[in-house]
Design a protein around this motif. Structure first.
Motif, short mmCIF file in Angstrom:
data_model
loop_
_atom_site.label_atom_id
_atom_site.label_comp_id
_atom_site.label_asym_id
_atom_site.label_seq_id
_atom_site.Cartn_x
_atom_site.Cartn_y
_atom_site.Cartn_z
N SER A 90 -3.76 3.11 -4.05
CA SER A 90 -2.71 3.31 -3.39
C SER A 90 -2.35 1.57 -3.33
O SER A 90 -1.12 0.86 -3.18
CB SER A 90 -3.63 2.94 -1.91
OG SER A 90 -4.09 3.74 -1.44
N ALA A 97 -11.50 0.55 -3.84
CA ALA A 97 -11.90 2.10 -3.06
C ALA A 97 -10.44 2.75 -3.93
O ALA A 97 -10.90 4.23 -3.16
CB ALA A 97 -11.97 1.36 -2.10
N CYS A 98 -9.77 2.27 -3.88
CA CYS A 98 -8.97 3.69 -4.25
C CYS A 98 -6.78 3.31 -5.54
O CYS A 98 -7.21 2.51 -5.24
CB CYS A 98 -7.86 4.17 -2.76
SG CYS A 98 -6.79 2.89 -2.35
N GLU A 123 -5.94 7.27 1.86
CA GLU A 123 -6.27 8.25 2.56
C GLU A 123 -7.12 7.91 3.91
O GLU A 123 -7.56 8.13 4.69
CB GLU A 123 -7.83 8.66 1.46
CG GLU A 123 -7.77 9.70 0.87
CD GLU A 123 -7.14 11.19 1.23
OE1 GLU A 123 -8.74 11.80 1.36
OE2 GLU A 123 -6.46 11.37 0.94
N TYR A 124 -6.12 6.58 4.79
CA TYR A 124 -7.23 6.22 5.77
C TYR A 124 -8.58 6.05 5.85
O TYR A 124 -9.06 6.15 6.48
CB TYR A 124 -6.01 6.96 6.84
CG TYR A 124 -6.80 5.50 8.15
CD1 TYR A 124 -6.55 4.43 8.40
CD2 TYR A 124 -7.24 6.31 9.19
CE1 TYR A 124 -6.26 3.75 9.23
CE2 TYR A 124 -7.69 5.66 10.49
CZ TYR A 124 -6.87 3.97 10.27
OH TYR A 124 -6.65 3.14 11.84
N ILE A 131 -3.12 2.73 6.18
CA ILE A 131 -3.37 1.72 6.07
C ILE A 131 -1.88 0.88 4.83
O ILE A 131 -1.28 1.70 4.86
CB ILE A 131 -4.48 1.20 5.25
CG1 ILE A 131 -5.38 1.11 5.90
CG2 ILE A 131 -3.69 -0.33 5.03
CD1 ILE A 131 -6.04 0.21 7.40
N VAL A 187 0.62 -1.31 0.26
CA VAL A 187 -0.22 0.46 0.12
C VAL A 187 0.83 1.24 -0.25
O VAL A 187 1.42 1.13 0.27
CB VAL A 187 -0.77 -0.28 1.21
CG1 VAL A 187 -2.08 0.87 1.15
CG2 VAL A 187 -1.77 -1.06 1.61
N TYR A 210 -11.66 8.11 -2.00
CA TYR A 210 -11.98 8.84 -3.45
C TYR A 210 -13.12 8.99 -3.59
O TYR A 210 -13.82 7.97 -3.03
CB TYR A 210 -10.57 7.90 -3.97
CG TYR A 210 -8.66 8.20 -3.97
CD1 TYR A 210 -8.76 8.69 -4.58
CD2 TYR A 210 -8.54 7.57 -2.28
CE1 TYR A 210 -7.23 9.01 -4.18
CE2 TYR A 210 -7.18 7.73 -2.64
CZ TYR A 210 -7.01 8.35 -3.36
OH TYR A 210 -5.04 8.65 -3.22
N LEU A 261 -10.63 3.41 5.47
CA LEU A 261 -10.60 2.06 6.24
C LEU A 261 -11.88 1.42 4.72
O LEU A 261 -12.56 -0.07 5.70
CB LEU A 261 -11.70 2.14 7.47
CG LEU A 261 -10.28 3.15 8.36
CD1 LEU A 261 -11.11 3.05 9.36
CD2 LEU A 261 -8.88 2.07 8.22
N GLU A 262 -11.91 1.74 3.79
CA GLU A 262 -12.81 1.47 2.79
C GLU A 262 -12.06 -0.40 2.44
O GLU A 262 -12.91 -1.33 2.93
CB GLU A 262 -12.90 1.62 1.52
CG GLU A 262 -13.62 2.99 1.08
CD GLU A 262 -15.41 2.08 1.53
OE1 GLU A 262 -16.19 1.37 0.49
OE2 GLU A 262 -16.05 2.69 2.69
#
Ligand code: SF4
Length: 561
Positions: free
Chosen positions: A55, A52-53, A9-10, A34, A3, A521, A12-13
């Motif tokens: 990362s 979700a992102c 963005e933390y 994370i 990650v 995001y 937590l998704e």
């Protein structure tokens, strides 16, 4: 799987949707992020499939030679303590979670005890695989054959070995039948590494290591308490945390807390493990023993000093933007440190925000950020320790550095990220190590009112091209329009900051922190932006109602300003 912590963005998704125990939390200057736990990640890619992102990345490392690790101690130089004496019974409780090798340590103790001629009763409780369940072992050594309960009676454990801190504390809980430890009976050896539970990874629960340590010290024999971050040591010296269990047996043995001789224990290791596992577990056992004798060799790494942090950033800017800009960076930081009283960690945070905003756009953009912070600080209260400014430093940074595709590409390929990964994964190009990435992105563009979104498994060279495309921010005027609207709303709000009394000030502290709850995001982020605006409206309602006309037009929509 890795990650990229700068991109995270933390929100937590990923933890909520996967419940994956291979994820973990890392503290950074921008708050918690994370990360993946190298020892527990099974590389099934579930976290990236959540989409979700951007990362998540697949990291492939190729080596010509094994990783260089710190030298292991010479076990033959360690003097073995005498086994602890006991009258009739000696009871050991081992606490941990699935995958920590509780059963393996029990097997070693049971075999060693048989070699000592003891009669042994033991009971293992198995957990669900890795961290979804607590696992414990009750082991009772007896000098004569007798009928014994395999469960340790209330408070009667002589030794508690906590391979997991939280599970060790459960061994004190009087609400359950597992209250095995007590202040007058139990010595304690515990691994203080924080292993998040699934609920704490999901952000619905949390616990403090210091509180759990205090609890253990209160309810076990204080003079026999021993705690250290065993997982850090196991990872650094042996390359994996799976050796925490035998490392801790080494600690317990060397502290003279086990009624077992070195000879019996080494014999038990030979019977319990074969091949490389035997060799590695013996190394871990010796490492645990040496940790007791020479703790000074295993100290924590000190955090980087402010001066070295600033030197590093100035040096990086000299390389990327030239000498003149690098000196201006340093001068502006010196100016800010004089004007805003802060601790070194907060100064580093400000220096990082300013540095990143230079990369985000340019020096003028970063200067406008710093000017706003200094103007805000001049209206802040020295009596309140400039608390609102210290919050605004991170909040303003977050709304300005919109994580568009250009910025994310920069963060995924920045020299800082490569340096961090090299340290984390032990990459040494001079020894032939190579690292490659595959990033899981989902770019989104608004062109002439049409939306384009697609999955893209990108390579570094693609992102290195994209990170130079700052012109897109001007060309695609509607790109990330909602984030821009939120940014303008918050900037306008900061301009209104002039608290009149302590109650106002308290309200402003909450308002200033709101952007830090806006995480994630796109569709994850948008509702949080609206919630932050609504919350600010509610908090500032009192000021609006007070006849203060600065707030008369401060509605949820910044366009009304
Ligand atoms: S941004 Fe959210 S989904 Fe992505 S890694 Fe961080 S916490 Fe997980």
């Amino acid at each position: 799987m890795g990650v990229a912590e700068d991109v995270c963005e933390y929100c937590l998704e990923c933890t909520v949707k996967t419940g994956c125990p291979g994820l973990n939390v890392a503290e950074t200057l921008h708050g918690p992020k994370i990360t993946t736990d190298e020892s527990n990640c099974v590389n099934d890619g579930a976290c990236a499939r959540v989409k979700a992102c951007p990362s998540f990345e697949k990291v492939t490392i190729r080596r010509r030679a094994p990783v260089l690790r710190p030298a292991l101690p010479d076990a033959s130089r360690l003097i073995a303590p005498k086994p602890v004496a006991f009258d009739d019974l000696f009871r050991v409780y081992v606490a941990g979670i699935g995958g920590m090798g509780i059963g393996a340590s029990t097997a070693v103790m049971v075999r060693a005890a048989q070699k000592e001629g003891y009669f042994v009763q033991f009971c293992d409780k198995k957990g669900i695989a890795i961290r979804n369940g607590g696992v414990y072992s009750h082991v009772t050594f007896s000098k004569k054959e007798q009928v014994l309960s395999p469960i340790i009676p209330y408070g009667k454990a002589d030794l508690l070995i906590g391979i997991d801190l939280l599970e060790a504390v459960r061994g004190l809980d009087p609400d359950y039948n597992l209250r095995v430890a007590s202040a007058d009976h139990t010595a304690c050896v515990v691994n203080t590494a924080k292993n998040p539970t699934i609920l704490s990874l999901m952000g619905v629960d949390d616990f403090k290591v210091s509180y759990l340590e205090e609890t253990l010290q209160r309810f076990t024999r204080k003079e026999e308490y021993w705690g250290a971050d065993i997982s850090r040591i196991s990872q650094k010296w042996l390359g994996n945390v799976i050796y925490d269990n035998t490392l801790m047996l080494g600690v317990a043995f060397q502290r003279g807390l086990l009624p077992l001789s070195l000879e019996s224990l080494l014999g038990a290791f030979h019977e319990s493990f074969g091949g490389a596992a035997r060799e590695n577990n013996l190394k871990a056992f010796a490492l645990g023993r040496d940790l007791v004798v020479h703790p000074e060799n295993y100290g924590e790494e000190l955090p980087q000093s402010l001066a070295s942090f600033l030197d590093e950033k100035e040096g990086a800017l000299r390389k990327s933007h030239g000498r003149s800009l690098a000196s201006r960076y340093r001068r502006r930081m010196d100016e800010a440190f004089v004007k805003i009283p802060m601790e070194d960690k907060e100064r580093k945070q400000l220096a990082l925000c300013f540095y990143e905003l230079i990369h985000y756009e340019n020096l003028a953009f970063a200067n406008s950020y710093l000017d706003r912070i200094l103007s805000f600080a001049s209206r802040d209260s020295a009596a309140q320790g400039h608390a609102a400014t210290r919050i605004a430093i991170e909040s303003l940074y977050r709304v300005l550095a919109i994580k568009d595709e250009v910025w994310v590409s920069h963060l995924l390929t920045s020299p800082e990220k490569y340096a961090r990964d090299a340290k984390r994964y032990g990459i040494d190009p001079s020894r032939g190590d190579r690292i490659e990435y595959e990033h899981y992105n989902r770019p989104h563009f608004d062109v002439l009112g049409m939306k384009f979104e697609f999955d893209l498994n990108s390579k570094d060279w693609m992102l290195k091209l994209m990170r130079h495309a700052k012109f897109l921010r001007k060309l695609l005027w509607n790109w990330h329009a909602r984030e821009k609207d939120f940014r303008d709303w918050f900037v306008h709000l900061m301009d209104q900051f002039r608290p009149r009394n302590a109650a106002d000030y308290e309200r402003w502290l909450k308002v200033m922190a709101l952007p830090q709850d806006v995480r994630g995001y796109r569709d994850v982020r948008y509702p949080k932006m609206e919630a932050a605006k609504a919350k600010a409206s509610e908090l500032l309602e009192v000021l609006r109602g007070s006849g203060d006309d600065r707030f008369a037009g401060l509605a949820v929509d910044s366009k009304k300003k």
